[in-house]
Design an enzyme around this catalytic site. Structure first.
Site, PDB file in Angstrom:
ATOM      1  N   GLY A  46       0.820  -1.227  -0.052  1.00 39.53           N
ATOM      2  CA  GLY A  46       0.034  -0.007  -0.016  1.00 39.53           C
ATOM      3  C   GLY A  46       0.940   1.475  -0.065  1.00 39.53           C
ATOM      4  N   GLN A  51       3.064   9.905   0.922  1.00 43.25           N
ATOM      5  CA  GLN A  51       4.395   9.358   0.909  1.00 43.25           C
ATOM      6  C   GLN A  51       5.384   9.616  -0.108  1.00 43.25           C
ATOM      7  OE1 GLN A  51       2.105   5.285   2.192  1.00 43.25           O
ATOM      8  NE2 GLN A  51       4.224   5.358   3.290  1.00 43.25           N
ATOM      9  N   CYS A  99       5.480   0.127   7.357  1.00 40.07           N
ATOM     10  CA  CYS A  99       5.335   1.235   6.654  1.00 40.07           C
ATOM     11  C   CYS A  99       6.564   1.680   5.616  1.00 40.07           C
ATOM     12  CB  CYS A  99       4.865   2.373   7.579  1.00 40.07           C
ATOM     13  SG  CYS A  99       4.650   3.962   6.669  1.00 40.07           S
ATOM     14  N   LEU A 100       6.418   2.004   4.658  1.00 37.59           N
ATOM     15  CA  LEU A 100       7.528   2.234   3.544  1.00 37.59           C
ATOM     16  C   LEU A 100       8.120   3.587   3.961  1.00 37.59           C
ATOM     17  CD1 LEU A 100       5.866   1.449   0.146  1.00 37.59           C
ATOM     18  CD2 LEU A 100       7.580   0.017   1.593  1.00 37.59           C
ATOM     19  N   HIS A 141      -4.738   1.762   7.502  1.00 35.94           N
ATOM     20  CA  HIS A 141      -3.259   2.270   7.508  1.00 35.94           C
ATOM     21  C   HIS A 141      -3.023   3.394   6.331  1.00 35.94           C
ATOM     22  CE1 HIS A 141       0.991   1.540   7.958  1.00 35.94           C
ATOM     23  NE2 HIS A 141       0.984   2.147   6.687  1.00 35.94           N
ATOM     24  N   GLU A 142      -3.544   3.243   5.083  1.00 37.04           N
ATOM     25  CA  GLU A 142      -3.211   4.254   4.081  1.00 37.04           C
ATOM     26  C   GLU A 142      -4.117   5.592   4.472  1.00 37.04           C
ATOM     27  OE1 GLU A 142      -0.451   3.920   2.588  1.00 37.04           O
ATOM     28  OE2 GLU A 142      -0.203   1.924   3.022  1.00 37.04           O
ATOM     29  N   HIS A 145      -2.486   7.961   6.673  1.00 40.37           N
ATOM     30  CA  HIS A 145      -1.587   8.548   5.774  1.00 40.37           C
ATOM     31  C   HIS A 145      -2.373  10.083   5.475  1.00 40.37           C
ATOM     32  CE1 HIS A 145       2.316   6.682   6.231  1.00 40.37           C
ATOM     33  NE2 HIS A 145       1.729   5.360   5.873  1.00 40.37           N
TER      34      HIS A 145
END
Length: 174
Positions: A46, A51, A99-100, A141-142, A145
């Protein structure tokens, strides 16, 4: 398509609240394509536009849960433009999230097990659907963000500090 740089904590842009997209046009579709390319390259399941330093309410998910005859993951990309969580279940589930933007760090996070979501896809079509399991967790989660929230914000102060300390230690070692 292009692989975009992923911003990492403590970059303050990760705390921005993303702006709604006025409409799905070629620029938004190009952003979606670039986000998928970036996510697959990372690799991740994701990615939210913020991000990659774009404060727009766009996110992409591909759980790649299926495999082909050769055992390779089958891509199942889904783009969400202006997603909204309309309803959540009373039941919760726990997944180990990463998380990236917080590389190589993971922690158990509790979230609603199911959520009803409305969004626009890359073709401008509107959707309203109940999501569950890993898809529900990933979407929440996304979406966090898009609202300037990171998965570590769902942890206790002690656990959050441990994750940040481990990340800083890994960065110094690299």
């Amino acid at each position: 398509m292009a692989i975009l740089p992923i911003i990492e904590i403590p970059d303050p842009r990760l705390r921005l609240v993303s702006e709604p997209v006025a409409g799905v046009d070629d620029d938004v579709r190009q952003l979606i394509d670039d986000m998928f390319e970036t996510m697959y390259d990372a690799p991740g399941i994701g990615l939210a536009a913020i991000q990659v330093a774009v404060p727009k309410r766009v996110l992409v998910i591909d759980l790649q849960e299926q495999e082909d005859e050769e055992g390779k993951p089958v891509k199942a990309p889904r783009a969400f433009v202006n997603p909204e969580i309309l309803e959540t279940s009373d039941e919760y589930s726990v997944y180990q999230e990463g998380c990236l933007s917080i590389p190589e760090q993971y922690a158990d996070v509790e979230r609603p097990a199911r959520c009803r979501v409305a969004w626009i896809d890359r073709d401008g079509e509107r959707h309203d659907e109940w999501l569950d399991g890993l898809m529900a967790t990933c979407l929440q989660h996304e979406m966090d963000h898009l609202n300037g929230v990171l998965f570590i914000d769902h942890l206790s102060r002690l656990k959050r500090d441990m994750v940040i300390k481990k990340l800083n230690k890994a960065r110094k070692a690299a």
